[in-house]
Design a protein around this motif. Structure first.
Motif, mmCIF file in Angstrom:
data_model
loop_
_atom_site.group_PDB
_atom_site.id
_atom_site.type_symbol
_atom_site.label_atom_id
_atom_site.label_comp_id
_atom_site.label_asym_id
_atom_site.label_seq_id
_atom_site.Cartn_x
_atom_site.Cartn_y
_atom_site.Cartn_z
ATOM 1 N N VAL A 43 38.688 41.850 42.664
ATOM 2 C CA VAL A 43 37.171 41.634 42.503
ATOM 3 C C VAL A 43 36.994 40.112 42.319
ATOM 4 O O VAL A 43 37.411 39.509 41.049
ATOM 5 C CB VAL A 43 36.415 42.543 41.846
ATOM 6 C CG1 VAL A 43 34.981 41.976 41.697
ATOM 7 C CG2 VAL A 43 36.628 43.805 42.228
ATOM 8 N N PRO A 60 36.516 43.915 36.532
ATOM 9 C CA PRO A 60 35.486 44.704 37.138
ATOM 10 C C PRO A 60 35.563 46.087 36.658
ATOM 11 O O PRO A 60 36.597 46.566 36.011
ATOM 12 C CB PRO A 60 36.135 44.882 38.683
ATOM 13 C CG PRO A 60 37.454 44.178 38.507
ATOM 14 C CD PRO A 60 37.463 43.514 37.150
ATOM 15 N N GLU A 64 32.376 48.060 40.470
ATOM 16 C CA GLU A 64 32.705 46.845 40.988
ATOM 17 C C GLU A 64 34.056 46.899 41.935
ATOM 18 O O GLU A 64 34.293 46.276 42.782
ATOM 19 C CB GLU A 64 32.917 45.797 40.110
ATOM 20 C CG GLU A 64 31.528 45.438 39.425
ATOM 21 C CD GLU A 64 30.914 46.497 38.236
ATOM 22 O OE1 GLU A 64 31.788 47.236 37.767
ATOM 23 O OE2 GLU A 64 30.016 46.167 37.887
ATOM 24 N N ASP A 65 35.137 47.689 41.354
ATOM 25 C CA ASP A 65 36.179 48.134 42.077
ATOM 26 C C ASP A 65 36.006 48.453 43.499
ATOM 27 O O ASP A 65 36.885 48.257 44.460
ATOM 28 C CB ASP A 65 37.152 48.790 41.052
ATOM 29 C CG ASP A 65 38.321 49.324 41.728
ATOM 30 O OD1 ASP A 65 39.402 48.620 42.030
ATOM 31 O OD2 ASP A 65 38.366 50.532 42.309
ATOM 32 N N PRO A 70 31.604 41.479 41.375
ATOM 33 C CA PRO A 70 31.273 41.548 40.232
ATOM 34 C C PRO A 70 29.988 42.046 39.746
ATOM 35 O O PRO A 70 28.839 41.594 40.271
ATOM 36 C CB PRO A 70 31.561 40.317 39.524
ATOM 37 C CG PRO A 70 31.438 39.412 40.794
ATOM 38 C CD PRO A 70 31.587 40.036 41.871
ATOM 39 N N ASN A 97 34.858 37.494 36.411
ATOM 40 C CA ASN A 97 35.597 38.059 35.138
ATOM 41 C C ASN A 97 36.735 37.245 34.932
ATOM 42 O O ASN A 97 37.369 36.599 35.928
ATOM 43 C CB ASN A 97 35.740 39.491 35.933
ATOM 44 C CG ASN A 97 34.613 40.288 35.698
ATOM 45 O OD1 ASN A 97 33.983 40.385 34.928
ATOM 46 N ND2 ASN A 97 34.145 40.809 36.980
ATOM 47 N N LYS A 100 40.726 40.126 37.188
ATOM 48 C CA LYS A 100 40.172 40.258 38.539
ATOM 49 C C LYS A 100 40.543 41.879 39.148
ATOM 50 O O LYS A 100 40.160 42.105 40.186
ATOM 51 C CB LYS A 100 40.596 39.176 39.628
ATOM 52 C CG LYS A 100 40.459 37.896 39.108
ATOM 53 C CD LYS A 100 38.933 37.382 39.060
ATOM 54 C CE LYS A 100 38.905 35.924 39.127
ATOM 55 N NZ LYS A 100 38.260 35.514 37.624
ATOM 56 N N PHE A 102 40.464 45.970 38.351
ATOM 57 C CA PHE A 102 39.894 47.124 37.302
ATOM 58 C C PHE A 102 41.254 47.805 36.547
ATOM 59 O O PHE A 102 42.182 48.094 37.279
ATOM 60 C CB PHE A 102 39.422 48.035 38.234
ATOM 61 C CG PHE A 102 38.497 49.233 37.523
ATOM 62 C CD1 PHE A 102 37.989 49.198 36.007
ATOM 63 C CD2 PHE A 102 38.528 50.692 37.934
ATOM 64 C CE1 PHE A 102 37.571 50.144 35.644
ATOM 65 C CE2 PHE A 102 37.925 51.465 37.476
ATOM 66 C CZ PHE A 102 37.466 51.526 36.133
#
Ligand code: URA
Length: 211
Positions: A43, A60, A64-65, A70, A97, A100, A102
């Motif tokens: 992400v 994330p 978000e994943d 994000p 983030n 990047k 999760f």
């Protein structure tokens, strides 16, 4: 006698800094640490190439994943509301983030967030550094301890130093709480904490106004 060559075609020359698109394309295949193994995707940050403000979260979350962007889940909704109340248009902000991918542990059908380790933050660092060089912001805001420690040093304490402004090479850095910390508060504590968070973002808007 031969004149010395004025131009050495084999000499190394400075390379232009990669653009956000180039960084994102390379980061999509990142295997710098093991987090890529279980996450759906990298992400990468999102926002205008030359945003004046960069906001950096931790990593994330579940939403978000899956979405590949994000701050689109519950924390993102809280952040969006606070940005509006602070007079900051999210469309003008580059949001990213420190990590990047999760990081989670499966529990039944749920994926429970796990805090990234310092090696994982370090492994992801080139992407964050690349984003900051590519965007060239005036102000960078860290949300929560992970982003604050990544940007401001391991001894940084968000609970004590939130709202302090640090100048580094003409870029102003500051930190505040992570929206997910606000979401975890009891109902009777949350409104005041969200108001303080919004005030921190208003101070960021004022920094941009001063620039
Ligand atoms: N929390 C973060 O730190 N970043 C996101 O993108 C979402 C939740």
């Amino acid at each position: 006698m031969d004149e010395p060559a004025l131009f050495d075609a084999t000499a190394r020359r400075p390379q232009p800094a990669p653009s956000l698109e180039e960084l994102a394309a390379t980061a999509a295949g990142c295997t710098n640490c093991d987090l890529y193994r279980h996450a759906t995707q990298t992400v990468f940050g999102k926002g205008p190439q030359h945003a004046r403000l960069v906001i950096v979260g931790e990593q994330p979350g579940d939403a978000e994943d899956l979405a590949g962007e994000p701050f689109v889940g519950p924390s993102g909704r809280l952040l969006d509301r606070a940005l509006v109340d602070a007079g900051i248009d999210r469309g003008t902000v580059y949001v990213t983030n420190a990590v990047k991918h999760f990081k989670f542990t499966p529990r039944g059908k749920r994926r429970i967030h796990q805090t990234p380790k310092s090696e994982e933050i370090k492994a992801c660092r080139p992407w964050l550094d690349g984003e900051l060089v590519a965007v060239g912001p005036e102000v960078v805001v860290a949300l929560g301890a992970t982003a604050a420690k990544a940007l401001l040093g391991p001894s940084f304490r968000v609970s004590v130093q939130r709202g302090e402004v640090f100048d580094r090479d003409g870029v102003r850095y500051t930190a505040t709480l992570h929206p997910s910390a606000l979401l975890r508060l009891r109902d009777d504590e949350r409104d005041a904490a969200v108001a303080d968070f919004t005030d921190d973002l208003r101070a960021v808007a004022a920094l941009l106004g001063d620039a």
